[in-house]
Design an enzyme around this catalytic site. Structure first.
Site, PDB file in Angstrom:
ATOM      1  N   HIS A  27       0.940  -1.095   0.078  1.00 42.14           N
ATOM      2  CA  HIS A  27       0.178   0.106  -0.071  1.00 42.14           C
ATOM      3  C   HIS A  27       0.805   1.180   0.052  1.00 42.14           C
ATOM      4  CE1 HIS A  27      -3.197  -2.916   0.952  1.00 42.14           C
ATOM      5  NE2 HIS A  27      -4.023  -1.978   0.649  1.00 42.14           N
ATOM      6  N   PRO A  28       0.379   2.000  -0.982  1.00 42.69           N
ATOM      7  CA  PRO A  28       1.314   3.436  -0.949  1.00 42.69           C
ATOM      8  C   PRO A  28       1.140   4.256   0.207  1.00 42.69           C
ATOM      9  CG  PRO A  28      -0.531   3.583  -2.312  1.00 42.69           C
ATOM     10  CD  PRO A  28      -0.540   2.190  -1.703  1.00 42.69           C
ATOM     11  N   ILE A  65      -5.368   2.805   6.139  1.00 43.75           N
ATOM     12  CA  ILE A  65      -6.535   3.140   6.546  1.00 43.75           C
ATOM     13  C   ILE A  65      -7.589   3.077   5.373  1.00 43.75           C
ATOM     14  CG2 ILE A  65      -6.165   5.553   6.766  1.00 43.75           C
ATOM     15  CD1 ILE A  65      -7.827   5.778   9.318  1.00 43.75           C
TER      16      ILE A  65
HETATM   17  N1  2AL Z   1      -1.568   3.622   3.299  1.00 42.32           N
HETATM   18  C1  2AL Z   1      -3.059   3.906   2.843  1.00 42.32           C
HETATM   19  O1  2AL Z   1      -3.867   3.703   3.756  1.00 42.32           O
HETATM   20  N2  2AL Z   1      -3.410   3.989   1.387  1.00 42.32           N
HETATM   21  C2  2AL Z   1      -4.670   3.856   1.016  1.00 42.32           C
HETATM   22  N3  2AL Z   1      -5.768   3.816   1.887  1.00 42.32           N
HETATM   23  C3  2AL Z   1      -6.813   3.982   0.981  1.00 42.32           C
HETATM   24  O2  2AL Z   1      -8.096   3.968   1.246  1.00 42.32           O
HETATM   25  N4  2AL Z   1      -6.333   4.063  -0.329  1.00 42.32           N
HETATM   26  C4  2AL Z   1      -4.989   3.938  -0.242  1.00 42.32           C
HETATM   27  O3  2AL Z   1      -4.165   4.229  -1.327  1.00 42.32           O
END
Ligand code: 2AL
Length: 172
Positions: free
Chosen positions: A67-68, A121
């Site tokens: 996940h970024p 999240i």
């Molecule tokens: N680190 C994150 O929580 N990334 C992300 N949450 C999301 O809902 N989309 C994302 O890219």
């Protein structure tokens, strides 16, 4: 697309269309294809959830690492996936003032250094104030708690991404 159409997809199309319901983890979608036909979208979603739950800790942490960061380098460089960009933009991650941006970067770094995986999240369920509050609070948790919490958030993201791809009002 309805669930009957989903069930009729060859695995190549199934993965092409549904492969990013868990961010950058098409293997999960490719694996659950074997479970078709799915009686409903909820059954498909449960198959994804069960596949994730059966992974060892390293596998769950691997999903989180795909996940970024929120408001991170991928957002800055424009290299987010379409879904992630929409989610991050929708929660105001692209409109942080300089103070918020530097606090986000500092807390994300602190979180990653503590746990070895990123803070995850479901951004579409929060605004930027709440995301910052959650990030700050969750930095204090234990690793096992955050691994489980992060996976819960991945499942919420997956639920919303599936909802946007597959009609839910009909069952086989
Ligand atoms: N680190 C994150 O929580 N990334 C992300 N949450 C999301 O809902 N989309 C994302 O890219």
């Amino acid at each position: 697309m309805d669930i009957a159409t989903v069930n009729a997809l060859p695995y190549e199309d199934f993965v092409d269309i549904l492969g990013n319901v868990v961010e950058k983890c098409p293997i999960i979608t490719a694996a659950v294809w074997s479970g078709r036909p799915f009686l409903s979208l909820a059954v498909l979603e449960a198959a994804i959830s069960e596949f994730i739950d059966a992974l060892p800790e390293s596998g769950k942490e691997g999903i989180l690492r795909c996940h970024p960061d929120l408001a991170g380098r991928d957002l800055q460089s424009g290299s987010l996936t379409r879904e992630s960009h929409e989610e991050q933009a929708g929660s105001g991650m692209g409109a942080l003032n300089s103070g918020e941006a530097s606090r986000m970067a500092r807390l994300n770094q602190e979180y990653k250094e503590r746990f070895g995986f990123p803070f995850v999240i479901c951004a579409r369920m929060h605004d930027k104030e709440n995301i910052l509050r959650q990030l700050s609070a969750r930095c204090q948790n234990e690793r096992a708690v955050e691994r489980a919490r992060g996976i819960e958030e991945v499942k919420k993201i997956c639920h919303l991404r599936l909802q946007s791809l597959v009609l839910t009002d009909n069952k086989l």
